[in-house]
Design a protein around this motif. Structure first.
Motif, PDB file in Angstrom:
ATOM      1  N   ASP A 215       0.812  -1.215   0.000  1.00  0.00           N
ATOM      2  CA  ASP A 215       0.000   0.000   0.000  1.00  0.00           C
ATOM      3  C   ASP A 215       0.845   1.265   0.000  1.00  0.00           C
ATOM      4  O   ASP A 215       0.305   2.376   0.097  1.00  0.00           O
ATOM      5  CB  ASP A 215      -0.925   0.007   1.226  1.00  0.00           C
ATOM      6  CG  ASP A 215      -1.945  -1.120   1.178  1.00  0.00           C
ATOM      7  OD1 ASP A 215      -2.459  -1.400   0.073  1.00  0.00           O
ATOM      8  OD2 ASP A 215      -2.223  -1.728   2.231  1.00  0.00           O
ATOM      9  N   GLY A 216       2.172   1.097  -0.044  1.00  0.00           N
ATOM     10  CA  GLY A 216       3.043   2.260  -0.064  1.00  0.00           C
ATOM     11  C   GLY A 216       3.295   2.855   1.302  1.00  0.00           C
ATOM     12  O   GLY A 216       3.740   4.005   1.405  1.00  0.00           O
ATOM     13  N   GLU A 351       9.228   7.762 -12.041  1.00  0.00           N
ATOM     14  CA  GLU A 351       8.473   7.658 -10.781  1.00  0.00           C
ATOM     15  C   GLU A 351       9.134   6.689  -9.813  1.00  0.00           C
ATOM     16  O   GLU A 351       9.187   6.940  -8.614  1.00  0.00           O
ATOM     17  CB  GLU A 351       7.030   7.223 -11.054  1.00  0.00           C
ATOM     18  CG  GLU A 351       6.140   8.296 -11.655  1.00  0.00           C
ATOM     19  CD  GLU A 351       6.308   8.403 -13.165  1.00  0.00           C
ATOM     20  OE1 GLU A 351       5.642   9.244 -13.774  1.00  0.00           O
ATOM     21  OE2 GLU A 351       7.121   7.638 -13.733  1.00  0.00           O
ATOM     22  N   ASN A 429       3.063   9.250  -4.693  1.00  0.00           N
ATOM     23  CA  ASN A 429       2.834   8.655  -6.027  1.00  0.00           C
ATOM     24  C   ASN A 429       3.160   7.158  -6.052  1.00  0.00           C
ATOM     25  O   ASN A 429       3.705   6.645  -7.037  1.00  0.00           O
ATOM     26  CB  ASN A 429       3.662   9.386  -7.094  1.00  0.00           C
ATOM     27  CG  ASN A 429       3.249  10.833  -7.254  1.00  0.00           C
ATOM     28  OD1 ASN A 429       2.072  11.174  -7.125  1.00  0.00           O
ATOM     29  ND2 ASN A 429       4.205  11.702  -7.535  1.00  0.00           N
ATOM     30  N   TRP A 430       2.798   6.459  -4.976  1.00  0.00           N
ATOM     31  CA  TRP A 430       3.178   5.054  -4.869  1.00  0.00           C
ATOM     32  C   TRP A 430       2.485   4.172  -5.900  1.00  0.00           C
ATOM     33  O   TRP A 430       3.082   3.243  -6.451  1.00  0.00           O
ATOM     34  CB  TRP A 430       2.897   4.544  -3.460  1.00  0.00           C
ATOM     35  CG  TRP A 430       3.091   3.056  -3.313  1.00  0.00           C
ATOM     36  CD1 TRP A 430       2.141   2.115  -3.086  1.00  0.00           C
ATOM     37  CD2 TRP A 430       4.337   2.353  -3.403  1.00  0.00           C
ATOM     38  NE1 TRP A 430       2.700   0.855  -3.031  1.00  0.00           N
ATOM     39  CE2 TRP A 430       4.058   0.985  -3.229  1.00  0.00           C
ATOM     40  CE3 TRP A 430       5.653   2.744  -3.629  1.00  0.00           C
ATOM     41  CZ2 TRP A 430       5.036   0.013  -3.247  1.00  0.00           C
ATOM     42  CZ3 TRP A 430       6.644   1.767  -3.655  1.00  0.00           C
ATOM     43  CH2 TRP A 430       6.330   0.430  -3.462  1.00  0.00           C
ATOM     44  N   LYS A 431       1.216   4.431  -6.177  1.00  0.00           N
ATOM     45  CA  LYS A 431       0.482   3.569  -7.117  1.00  0.00           C
ATOM     46  C   LYS A 431       1.159   3.546  -8.482  1.00  0.00           C
ATOM     47  O   LYS A 431       1.306   2.490  -9.108  1.00  0.00           O
ATOM     48  CB  LYS A 431      -0.973   4.057  -7.247  1.00  0.00           C
ATOM     49  CG  LYS A 431      -1.806   3.902  -5.980  1.00  0.00           C
ATOM     50  CD  LYS A 431      -2.002   2.439  -5.625  1.00  0.00           C
ATOM     51  CE  LYS A 431      -2.919   2.283  -4.418  1.00  0.00           C
ATOM     52  NZ  LYS A 431      -3.062   0.868  -4.010  1.00  0.00           N
ATOM     53  N   ARG A 432       1.566   4.723  -8.933  1.00  0.00           N
ATOM     54  CA  ARG A 432       2.238   4.799 -10.232  1.00  0.00           C
ATOM     55  C   ARG A 432       3.590   4.087 -10.178  1.00  0.00           C
ATOM     56  O   ARG A 432       3.953   3.346 -11.109  1.00  0.00           O
ATOM     57  CB  ARG A 432       2.431   6.278 -10.606  1.00  0.00           C
ATOM     58  CG  ARG A 432       3.150   6.515 -11.914  1.00  0.00           C
ATOM     59  CD  ARG A 432       2.370   5.989 -13.096  1.00  0.00           C
ATOM     60  NE  ARG A 432       3.034   6.320 -14.349  1.00  0.00           N
ATOM     61  CZ  ARG A 432       2.790   5.711 -15.493  1.00  0.00           C
ATOM     62  NH1 ARG A 432       1.902   4.728 -15.534  1.00  0.00           N
ATOM     63  NH2 ARG A 432       3.411   6.081 -16.597  1.00  0.00           N
ATOM     64  N   LEU A 434       4.455   1.642  -8.155  1.00  0.00           N
ATOM     65  CA  LEU A 434       4.238   0.205  -8.035  1.00  0.00           C
ATOM     66  C   LEU A 434       3.877  -0.404  -9.385  1.00  0.00           C
ATOM     67  O   LEU A 434       4.325  -1.503  -9.725  1.00  0.00           O
ATOM     68  CB  LEU A 434       3.126  -0.074  -7.010  1.00  0.00           C
ATOM     69  CG  LEU A 434       2.830  -1.543  -6.730  1.00  0.00           C
ATOM     70  CD1 LEU A 434       4.064  -2.221  -6.137  1.00  0.00           C
ATOM     71  CD2 LEU A 434       1.646  -1.674  -5.758  1.00  0.00           C
ATOM     72  N   GLU A 435       3.085   0.318 -10.149  1.00  0.00           N
ATOM     73  CA  GLU A 435       2.726  -0.160 -11.498  1.00  0.00           C
ATOM     74  C   GLU A 435       3.980  -0.324 -12.343  1.00  0.00           C
ATOM     75  O   GLU A 435       4.159  -1.351 -13.027  1.00  0.00           O
ATOM     76  CB  GLU A 435       1.766   0.828 -12.151  1.00  0.00           C
ATOM     77  CG  GLU A 435       1.367   0.444 -13.577  1.00  0.00           C
ATOM     78  CD  GLU A 435       0.522   1.509 -14.237  1.00  0.00           C
ATOM     79  OE1 GLU A 435       0.202   1.356 -15.432  1.00  0.00           O
ATOM     80  OE2 GLU A 435       0.193   2.512 -13.573  1.00  0.00           O
ATOM     81  N   SER A 438       6.097  -3.277 -11.124  1.00  0.00           N
ATOM     82  CA  SER A 438       5.581  -4.592 -11.546  1.00  0.00           C
ATOM     83  C   SER A 438       5.931  -4.863 -13.011  1.00  0.00           C
ATOM     84  O   SER A 438       6.238  -6.007 -13.381  1.00  0.00           O
ATOM     85  CB  SER A 438       4.062  -4.647 -11.336  1.00  0.00           C
ATOM     86  OG  SER A 438       3.402  -3.685 -12.155  1.00  0.00           O
TER      87      SER A 438
END
Length: 443
Positions: A215-216, A351, A429-432, A434-435, A438
């Motif tokens: 979840d960052g 990022e 900006n963790w979601k970006r 993490l994407e 991955s």
């Protein structure tokens, strides 16, 4: 106009209501008269100590009344199986000084007070004060002197030591708690502490690991004092994290540590060990004269900001061939020696680079911890160092949380309290990131 804090306003209202009610009843008239006459509020002979003594003794008497089943002076006391049996004197250390309490007794010897338990020589608040002072960096003797000079409470060095030792089990539980199965990023950095080892005091590295969960959110995973150099120590750290549930790590960001990359790769074969770029730049600038620092820093930028590893190598070659590079070959050598662990950084998109660029999050924590440890002289053993560092982290985060709570409800431009230092902090900006992580990790 500042928006009022509802919780604070309610607390103020309740406190004012209680104070007004006491004033109106006349219950405080005698106290006010004594204050006007110059009698002290705190310390030995202080009015607050006297009030606390009266309140505690009244509460103890109420406990005994419930235990024996009748009020003091009850004419039918003789009909009860148990009865009052006078009092015994007991000195109790409190936040306002030592108090001499008259502890009530019963004839059968079965009365066990809850307010001041048997065997207790301190109220709970004093223990909390001692631990807070210890977490702030005070030595045991400093705490002993502080309590004596401010509260008039005389506690032995052994007593204060026992209070601090009580948290040892909490530290052990924290250090061995289960962890998440996957941490996409783990940062590792160290603080140097002085620890007695046999008859000598040695500088040892206390390493802190901070993991970023899915979840960052950042979490301090543990603290390890390096007892031995190299691969054996790091193998034990990685094995401990694996035993606590960490099944995989994608990136581990650290400052070049002997034997660490091999230990990580043996435990999590797919993990990438990334040298902290900021540490690398600092190492390259270590022997640069003050007059050349700005120029060298500008010349190094094309290397670590390059789009690809090939472009970074070209930039390093250009710097080495330049007049500035010729004057500072040590800076070039620093990058070449760390090249294998530096170049993975260049394969990541912007990022993700911003997330793993530096171990600054731990460095900020370490800066605060150094302020706590600098006046400690040295620690008697490794466990004592880990205990203080853990306490200090808790204390720092708690203070920041209290400061934020005070400002709750204020407009953003009027808030001055610091955010979380590390524990519970969210990565921007963790979601970006993490994407992209991955995608970078996909086969």
């Amino acid at each position: 106009m500042t928006k009022p804090n509802p919780e604070r306003e309610e607390r103020r209202r309740q406190q004012k209501e209680i104070a007004d009610r006491l004033k109106a009843s006349g219950a405080l008239d005698e106290l006010f008269a004594k204050i006007d006459a110059g009698e002290p509020l705190t310390g030995e002979g202080g009015l607050i100590g006297g009030m606390l003594k009266a309140a505690l003794e009244r509460g103890l008497d109420a406990e005994l009344t419930e235990h024996v089943g009748y009020e003091r002076g009850d004419s039918e006391a003789s009909l009860h199986e148990n009865s009052r049996n006078g009092t015994s004197s007991k000195t109790v250390a409190t936040e306002v000084g030592d108090l001499e309490l008259a502890i009530p007794r019963d004839r059968n010897g079965t009365f066990t007070p809850m307010l001041v338990p048997k065997g207790s020589r301190r109220l709970d608040g004093l223990d909390g004060m001692i631990i807070s002072l210890y977490a702030g960096g005070m030595t045991l003797r400093d705490i002993q002197h502080h309590l004596a000079s401010t509260l008039g409470t005389e506690l032995s060095h052994e007593t204060i030591s026992k209070v601090v030792e009580q948290i040892g089990e909490e530290v052990l539980a924290w250090q061995s708690r289960p962890l998440e199965a996957l941490y996409p990023v783990i940062f590792l950095d160290a603080i140097i502490v002085k620890i007695r080892d046999g008859g000598h005091v040695r500088n040892k590295a206390a390493h802190l690991a901070v993991g970023v969960d899915m979840d960052g959110i950042k979490h301090v995973l543990g603290i390890w004092v390096q007892a031995t150099e190299g691969a054996k120590f790091w193998a034990s750290v990685c094995a401990e994290l694996a035993n606590r549930g960490v099944r995989d790590v994608l990136i581990v960001c650290c400052d070049g540590l002997t034997g660490f990359p091999e230990a990580v790769e043996a435990t999590w074969p797919e993990a990438t060990v990334q040298t902290c770029v900021v540490h690398l730049i600092r190492a390259a600038m270590r022997f640069i004269s003050y007059g050349d620092r700005k120029a060298v820093a500008a010349a190094l930028k094309p290397i670590y900001q390059a789009a690809t590893a090939d472009a970074a190598r070209d930039a390093l070659d250009a710097f080495e061939a330049s007049e500035l590079g010729q004057r500072h070959p040590a800076a070039v050598k620093t990058f070449r020696d760390a090249w294998e662990r530096f170049t993975p950084f260049l394969a990541f998109p912007p990022e993700l680079r911003r997330v793993i660029y530096t171990t600054n999050s731990i460095e900020s924590l370490n800066y605060q911890l150094r302020k706590v440890t600098k006046n400690r002289g040295h620690f008697p053993n490794d466990q004592a160092a880990v205990k203080l560092l853990w306490l200090a982290i808790c204390d720092i985060e708690d203070k920041r949380a209290r400061d934020r709570a005070k400002e709750r409800g204020l407009p953003a431009d009027r808030r001055r309290a610091d955010g979380r230092l590390v524990e519970g902090q969210a990565v921007t900006n963790w979601k970006r990131a993490l994407e992209q992580l991955s995608l970078s990790s996909a086969p």
